[in-house]
Design a protein around this motif. Structure first.
Motif, PDB file in Angstrom:
ATOM      1  N   ILE A 178     -18.923  10.266 100.059  1.00  0.00           N
ATOM      2  CA  ILE A 178     -18.623   8.839 100.128  1.00  0.00           C
ATOM      3  C   ILE A 178     -19.067   8.257 101.468  1.00  0.00           C
ATOM      4  O   ILE A 178     -19.316   7.056 101.593  1.00  0.00           O
ATOM      5  CB  ILE A 178     -17.112   8.601  99.902  1.00  0.00           C
ATOM      6  CG1 ILE A 178     -16.809   7.108  99.748  1.00  0.00           C
ATOM      7  CG2 ILE A 178     -16.301   9.200 101.035  1.00  0.00           C
ATOM      8  CD1 ILE A 178     -17.419   6.479  98.534  1.00  0.00           C
ATOM      9  N   MET A 195     -13.745   3.771  97.643  1.00  0.00           N
ATOM     10  CA  MET A 195     -14.602   3.060  98.602  1.00  0.00           C
ATOM     11  C   MET A 195     -13.769   2.262  99.600  1.00  0.00           C
ATOM     12  O   MET A 195     -14.059   2.235 100.803  1.00  0.00           O
ATOM     13  CB  MET A 195     -15.553   2.130  97.846  1.00  0.00           C
ATOM     14  CG  MET A 195     -16.583   2.839  97.003  1.00  0.00           C
ATOM     15  SD  MET A 195     -17.503   1.662  95.986  1.00  0.00           S
ATOM     16  CE  MET A 195     -18.740   2.736  95.285  1.00  0.00           C
ATOM     17  N   ARG A 223     -25.019   4.346 101.946  1.00  0.00           N
ATOM     18  CA  ARG A 223     -24.464   3.548 100.854  1.00  0.00           C
ATOM     19  C   ARG A 223     -25.544   3.087  99.881  1.00  0.00           C
ATOM     20  O   ARG A 223     -25.285   2.954  98.683  1.00  0.00           O
ATOM     21  CB  ARG A 223     -23.693   2.357 101.429  1.00  0.00           C
ATOM     22  CG  ARG A 223     -22.475   2.819 102.220  1.00  0.00           C
ATOM     23  CD  ARG A 223     -21.648   1.701 102.797  1.00  0.00           C
ATOM     24  NE  ARG A 223     -20.516   2.250 103.538  1.00  0.00           N
ATOM     25  CZ  ARG A 223     -19.589   1.529 104.147  1.00  0.00           C
ATOM     26  NH1 ARG A 223     -19.656   0.201 104.097  1.00  0.00           N
ATOM     27  NH2 ARG A 223     -18.599   2.104 104.792  1.00  0.00           N
ATOM     28  N   TRP A 237     -15.308   0.436 102.851  1.00  0.00           N
ATOM     29  CA  TRP A 237     -16.280  -0.458 102.240  1.00  0.00           C
ATOM     30  C   TRP A 237     -15.712  -1.872 102.206  1.00  0.00           C
ATOM     31  O   TRP A 237     -14.528  -2.082 101.932  1.00  0.00           O
ATOM     32  CB  TRP A 237     -16.602  -0.002 100.815  1.00  0.00           C
ATOM     33  CG  TRP A 237     -17.459   1.233 100.727  1.00  0.00           C
ATOM     34  CD1 TRP A 237     -17.254   2.423 101.355  1.00  0.00           C
ATOM     35  CD2 TRP A 237     -18.658   1.388  99.972  1.00  0.00           C
ATOM     36  NE1 TRP A 237     -18.238   3.322 101.025  1.00  0.00           N
ATOM     37  CE2 TRP A 237     -19.121   2.712 100.169  1.00  0.00           C
ATOM     38  CE3 TRP A 237     -19.397   0.550  99.133  1.00  0.00           C
ATOM     39  CZ2 TRP A 237     -20.281   3.208  99.572  1.00  0.00           C
ATOM     40  CZ3 TRP A 237     -20.547   1.042  98.521  1.00  0.00           C
ATOM     41  CH2 TRP A 237     -20.983   2.352  98.748  1.00  0.00           C
TER      42      TRP A 237
END
Length: 422
Positions: free
Chosen positions: A93, A30, A97, A35
């Motif tokens: 990914i 992440m 989210r 992220w």
């Protein structure tokens, strides 16, 4: 019995790897994809279902089947988890989210839920003489799952992409399902279909067991102080000047292997000497491991001393966790295996989550040596509690250490490795 032990060990392993990968492995991926720290922190909430095992255990215990109560629950939940992992592999990914969080949270719920009938089935099918060995195998499986979930799966992801870890984890679950389907629950199948009724939840009856109250205090305190020290071990090693790669090998791979070996050997020692006699000594061993680590940090000792202390801590964790898991099986009443195991597992997870928070506050206030000294002091209290709980443990495990061969000779029958011997 070894066939059953290996099957349950494999089930513990394949159920633990997805949770560990999602909580400890995936955050690295992440971060590489942008992220934020807050988003990664909130993603850790996918591990929250483990606190509520006692609630997830209610439907497992309540709704029964004449074809195999816990077996069917385990089959259904493991299959759903495998399908969910396949679904997660089809995302990316870079996908939404919130959707990824929802899939991970659902996977956490299913992995936690499936763990309940699997352990209840182990309690039902394994004789008392095999329960402490089962605790050791389960503890070893969790240490190995930590190596695979937080290490190997990251390498798999880097080499073969996002989908590969999820598909491998799903394949591991599917591999166990045929063997799980062949098991038979003798005492459930012996009942007529019309006799299968929803079971009543009786948590109060759990606490009325002989020695249950002292056992609960030991369950709450026996492992979390070791777990907190292990959680902060990597930062402490970095603070002592150890290179990152060496920390990863020592605490990640080496510690996992040592913990797995200590789990199996510790369970064997408990089987030979009995849990009532061994429990205080295991807690004393945990205290000595913490004292060794405290001394290494306080004196800023050499790398070799710090590594030795880390391996002592890993060995203590393996031995203590195998003992805790084994004794949880003894304190699970017949016909209430799911409820009793779920209640104990929730209490075990709760303190394992809360103690590191207090340890972190102590770390900020008193430094690494002060935090470790506080954990040593708390573990000293656990040693005293373990001494006081010896009689309670002896009551719960009474008659569990008669050799199986002697029992078979006395009955003139040979016990089946598949059907329940209880």
């Amino acid at each position: 019995m070894w066939r059953l032990q290996w099957l349950f060990g494999w089930l513990h392993f394949v159920l633990a790897v997805p949770s560990i990968y999602l909580l400890l492995g995936l955050p690295l991926v992440m971060r590489e994809h942008g992220w934020s720290g807050t988003e990664i922190g909130l993603f850790q909430l996918t591990g929250l279902p483990a606190v509520f095992k006692f609630l997830l255990a209610v439907p497992v215990q309540r709704y029964r089947s004449a074809q195999g109560h816990y077996r069917l629950w385990a089959l259904g939940l493991c299959l759903l988890l495998a399908l969910l992992l396949v679904l997660a592999s089809q995302q990316a990914i870079t996908a939404n989210r919130l959707l990824l969080f929802g899939l991970a949270f659902a996977a956490g719920v299913l992995a936690t839920w499936a763990d309940i009938p699997v352990n209840a089935l182990a309690i039902r099918l394994l004789p008392q003489t095999q329960r402490l060995r089962a605790g050791g195998i389960r503890s070893a499986a969790l240490f190995l799952a930590a190596i695979v979930g937080a290490g190997v799966m990251l390498l798999v992801q880097q080499h073969w992409g996002w989908q590969a870890p999820f598909l491998l984890m799903a394949a591991g679950l599917l591999l166990a399902l045929p063997f799980l389907g062949w098991l038979q629950e003798a005492d459930v199948n012996a009942l007529k279909p019309q006799a299968i009724k929803p079971a009543r939840v009786d948590w109060a009856g759990f606490f009325r067991q002989p020695g249950a109250r002292l056992w609960i205090w030991l369950l709450l305190s026996g492992f979390p102080f070791l777990g907190a020290a292990w959680l902060y071990l990597k930062p402490l090693m970095l603070d002592q000047g150890m290179p990152v790669q060496q920390v990863a090998w020592v605490a990640g791979v080496g510690g996992g292997v040592v913990g797995a070996l200590a789990s199996v050997l510790g369970a064997r020692l408990v089987q030979r000497l009995g849990p009532a006699r061994v429990t205080p000594w295991f807690m004393v061993g945990a205290l000595l491991a913490l004292l060794a680590l405290t001394g290494a940090v306080w004196l800023q000792a050499s790398t070799s001393w710090l590594v030795a202390a880390a391996y002592l801590l890993a060995a203590a964790m393996g031995a203590v966790s195998s003992l805790m898991f084994g004794l949880m099986m003894f304190f699970s009443r017949r016909h209430h295996q799911a409820n009793d195991y779920g209640l104990q597992a929730s209490l075990f997870v709760l303190t394992r989550l809360l103690v590191p928070i207090g340890a972190g506050a102590l770390l900020d206030r008193s430094g690494p040596a002060g935090m470790l000294a506080g954990l040593c002091l708390a573990t000293l209290g656990v040693c005293v509690l373990a001494m006081a709980a010896r009689r309670s443990i002896d009551q719960a495990t009474e008659g569990a250490f008669i050799p199986v061969e002697r029992v078979d000779q006395a009955s003139g029958k040979r016990s089946s490795p598949i059907r329940s011997t209880q």
